[in-house]
Design a protein around this motif. Structure first.
Motif, PDB file in Angstrom:
ATOM      1  N   TRP A 125       0.792  -1.224   0.037  1.00 54.07           N
ATOM      2  CA  TRP A 125      -0.244   0.056  -0.265  1.00 54.07           C
ATOM      3  C   TRP A 125       0.859   1.211  -0.081  1.00 54.07           C
ATOM      4  CZ3 TRP A 125      -4.797  -0.300  -1.425  1.00 54.07           C
ATOM      5  CH2 TRP A 125      -5.545  -1.356  -0.951  1.00 54.07           C
ATOM      6  N   ASP A 126       1.928   1.240   0.546  1.00 56.35           N
ATOM      7  CA  ASP A 126       2.677   2.449   0.778  1.00 56.35           C
ATOM      8  C   ASP A 126       4.079   2.635  -0.134  1.00 56.35           C
ATOM      9  OD1 ASP A 126       4.317   0.609   2.151  1.00 56.35           O
ATOM     10  OD2 ASP A 126       4.193   1.575   4.040  1.00 56.35           O
ATOM     11  N   TYR A 127       4.122   1.528  -0.948  1.00 58.76           N
ATOM     12  CA  TYR A 127       5.266   1.412  -1.618  1.00 58.76           C
ATOM     13  C   TYR A 127       6.759   1.571  -1.078  1.00 58.76           C
ATOM     14  CZ  TYR A 127       7.632   1.389  -6.354  1.00 58.76           C
ATOM     15  OH  TYR A 127       8.480   1.078  -7.244  1.00 58.76           O
ATOM     16  N   ASP A 128       6.710   0.812  -0.181  1.00 64.92           N
ATOM     17  CA  ASP A 128       8.250   0.634   0.319  1.00 64.92           C
ATOM     18  C   ASP A 128       8.755  -0.717  -0.097  1.00 64.92           C
ATOM     19  OD1 ASP A 128       6.591  -1.296   1.867  1.00 64.92           O
ATOM     20  OD2 ASP A 128       7.658  -0.656   3.700  1.00 64.92           O
ATOM     21  N   LEU A 129       8.166  -1.267  -0.948  1.00 65.72           N
ATOM     22  CA  LEU A 129       8.506  -2.274  -1.820  1.00 65.72           C
ATOM     23  C   LEU A 129       8.432  -3.685  -0.847  1.00 65.72           C
ATOM     24  CD1 LEU A 129      11.767  -1.177  -3.673  1.00 65.72           C
ATOM     25  CD2 LEU A 129       9.452  -0.919  -4.043  1.00 65.72           C
ATOM     26  N   ALA A 130       7.411  -3.782   0.236  1.00 59.66           N
ATOM     27  CA  ALA A 130       7.127  -4.845   0.799  1.00 59.66           C
ATOM     28  C   ALA A 130       5.669  -4.931   1.128  1.00 59.66           C
ATOM     29  CB  ALA A 130       7.984  -4.728   2.193  1.00 59.66           C
TER      30      ALA A 130
END
Length: 544
Positions: free
Chosen positions: A357-362
């Motif tokens: 959801w927050d695009y921290d690649l996890a």
């Protein structure tokens, strides 16, 4: 491909041009008929194999139990296959029927979903019910161009699997058909509902047969004869998706913004022809689930009341989104619903573990899939939906992830969803129920769906029972934002770009849609003004 890398020791039974084998699966292992204890009887129309013992590990070991496989030729030449099994000490999980004699080159498993045999000499399992299959029915294409069908005749929603693998011992491709027993009712015996397999000269006729099964076994009623859908749905020409608050807290539209957007739209098309669909009206999309209260950052309860009142004044119908199967574990604990998470057949909690959801690649892994069959969660969802109708006067309820299914050992998600819908329809006969994605047994539960990937099901059979809009991720005019949806942008969505006259036209509105892209938005409205419902495929035929 997850096959078994040794000669498993299947006993093959021949009838007509095909051969068959059967395997019995328990929650501990997999078994074949003991070849030393097999009896085969029959004639050219019927064959029965009975084994009063089991073998396993490629006939290296023996076990107490029974297997029976019956194959009957139908009047039209089809093969009708029934199987049952029993184990002397283990709980039975599933049964697999293997079909030999079809020179399989590809498998079609839903509308426009076709997979050819690849370099691994296999087609991985396709599962029903679920996101990938809307009907428990496949078409197997031979290298010559001839085609076969295979479908279940189950009268309940239970897991089915379809796959193809290559048998290096027999040097042939095998069509695999699996039936999985409902986890709630497993025992040391299992009976597989009949499989029907036949040559296919006309796909539409086979699909029509599945529709007859739906109407006979699951009591589905064609759309024109349904009495649980509000009449006004037939007059809707435009669905306006008013995006609210993203998971990260970004607000695309406040309630006041939505009011202004609806006023602008009502100047261009009669309000009675518009349905306003409200994803993330309740604050951070998915994050706030299952609280379902108006967002204070969008205008709070009073702002939401003003929005719904303005929509009524304009003649526009309002349908907010609820998540049928979404549960932020932090909020669930506060609400006493932490036990409502879906369990898989082994009893493990199922997480919503596919979205970053927050695009921290996890991916975020703090939400679970809730089970509408859980009585406390279903009661909560009825209360929240009732509040939306009674306090705010909404015209329908959208259930996100309504097609999710798992073989939960406690409650059936399918039965729970149907029970929720029946209760809402009983309380509010004019309420529209709107679902996300589908499988065929659900088509009589909701009156409207949106589907990822465009028109759904073989021969567009969905439209025989319900209607469809564009998906939530349908891009907004301009840069193509998908708003609160995780697919984000036009090029990430992969949905049909051209006209789909079977789908109700949809206008997605994000922050800049009207301010900066009014001309493009107006073009969508003009398309909607001219739109007429198309009923392609089997839905457009007067009878089955």
């Amino acid at each position: 491909m997850y096959t078994i890398g040794y000669d498993f020791g299947d006993t093959l039974v021949a009838l007509g041009e095909l051969r068959f084998a059967v395997r019995l699966y328990t929650e501990s292992n997999v078994y074949a008929p003991d070849p030393d204890r097999v009896a085969i009887t029959g004639d050219e129309r019927r064959t029965v194999m009975r084994a009063d013992g089991l073998c396993w590990a490629g006939n290296q070991r023996k076990a107490d139990g029974e297997i029976e496989l019956e194959i009957v030729r139908g009047r039209d030449g089809r093969y009708i296959i029934s199987a049952r099994g029993k184990h002397g000490g283990e709980v039975c999980k599933s049964m697999l029927v293997e079909v030999f004699g079809i020179d399989i080159a590809a498998l079609t498993y839903d509308q426009d979903k076709r997979e050819a045999i690849g370099p691994h000499r296999a087609i991985r399992a396709k599962r029903y019910p679920g996101f990938g299959m809307k009907m428990p029915l496949v078409f197997a294409e031979e290298a010559s161009g001839a085609e076969w069908y295979a479908m279940t005749k189950d009268d309940r929603v239970r897991g089915k699997g379809f796959a193809v693998h290559y048998d290096p011992y027999l040097e042939t491709y095998v069509l695999d058909l699996a039936h999985e027993e409902d986890k709630r009712f497993r025992s040391q015996e299992i009976v597989s509902p009949p499989w029907h397999i036949g040559r296919c000269a006309n796909r539409a006729a086979v699909i029509a047969e599945r529709c007859r099964d739906l109407e006979d076994r699951f009591h589905l009623v064609p759309f024109e004869r349904r009495t649980d859908i509000p009449d006004w749905l037939g007059g809707i020409r435009l669905i306006v998706t008013l995006h609210g608050e993203h998971w990260t807290g970004h607000v695309f539209n406040t309630y006041a913004d939505m009011e202004r957007a609806l006023e602008w739209i009502a100047e261009r098309i009669p309000g009675r022809e518009v349905l306003a669909f409200l994803p993330a009206w309740d604050g951070r999309y998915y994050y706030n689930y299952p609280q379902y209260e108006p967002s204070p950052f969008m205008g709070g309860a009073e702002g939401f009341k003003r929005l719904t009142a303005k929509a009524r004044l304009l003649g526009i119908r309002v349908v907010p989104m609820l998540g049928a199967n979404a549960l932020n574990l932090r909020f669930a604990e506060q609400l006493g619903l932490q036990d409502a998470a879906v369990r898989d057949e082994w009893g493990h909690e199922c997480r919503i573990n596919w979205v970053d959801w927050d695009y921290d690649l996890a991916v975020e892994n703090d939400s679970a899939l809730a089970n509408m069959g859980h009585p406390d969660f279903r009661r909560h969802m009825i209360e929240r939906a009732t509040q939306l109708v009674d306090e705010y006067g909404v015209d329908g309820i959208f259930l996100d992830i309504s097609s999710f299914w798992a073989n939960d050992p406690r409650y059936s998600p399918y039965e729970g969803t149907v029970a929720w819908a029946d209760e809402m329809k009983a309380r509010y006969p004019g309420l529209l129920l709107f679902g996300e994605n589908s499988y065929d047994a659900l088509w009589g539960t909701f009156g409207l769906f949106h589907e990822a990937g465009g028109p759904g099901a073989y021969e567009q059979a969905l439209y025989r029972y319900a209607r469809q809009s564009h998906y939530l991720a349908h891009p907004a005019p301009g840069r193509g934002s998908a708003g609160v949806h995780e697919w984000s942008w036009r090029w990430a969505v992969g949905l049909p770009e051209g006209e789909c006259p079977e789908l109700i036209p949809t206008l997605s509105i994000v922050s800049d849609t009207i301010a900066e892209h009014a001309e493009a938005a107006q073009a969508v409205i003009e398309q909607a003004r001219k739109w007429k419902q198309a009923l392609p495929g089997i839905a457009g035929r007067p009878s089955l």
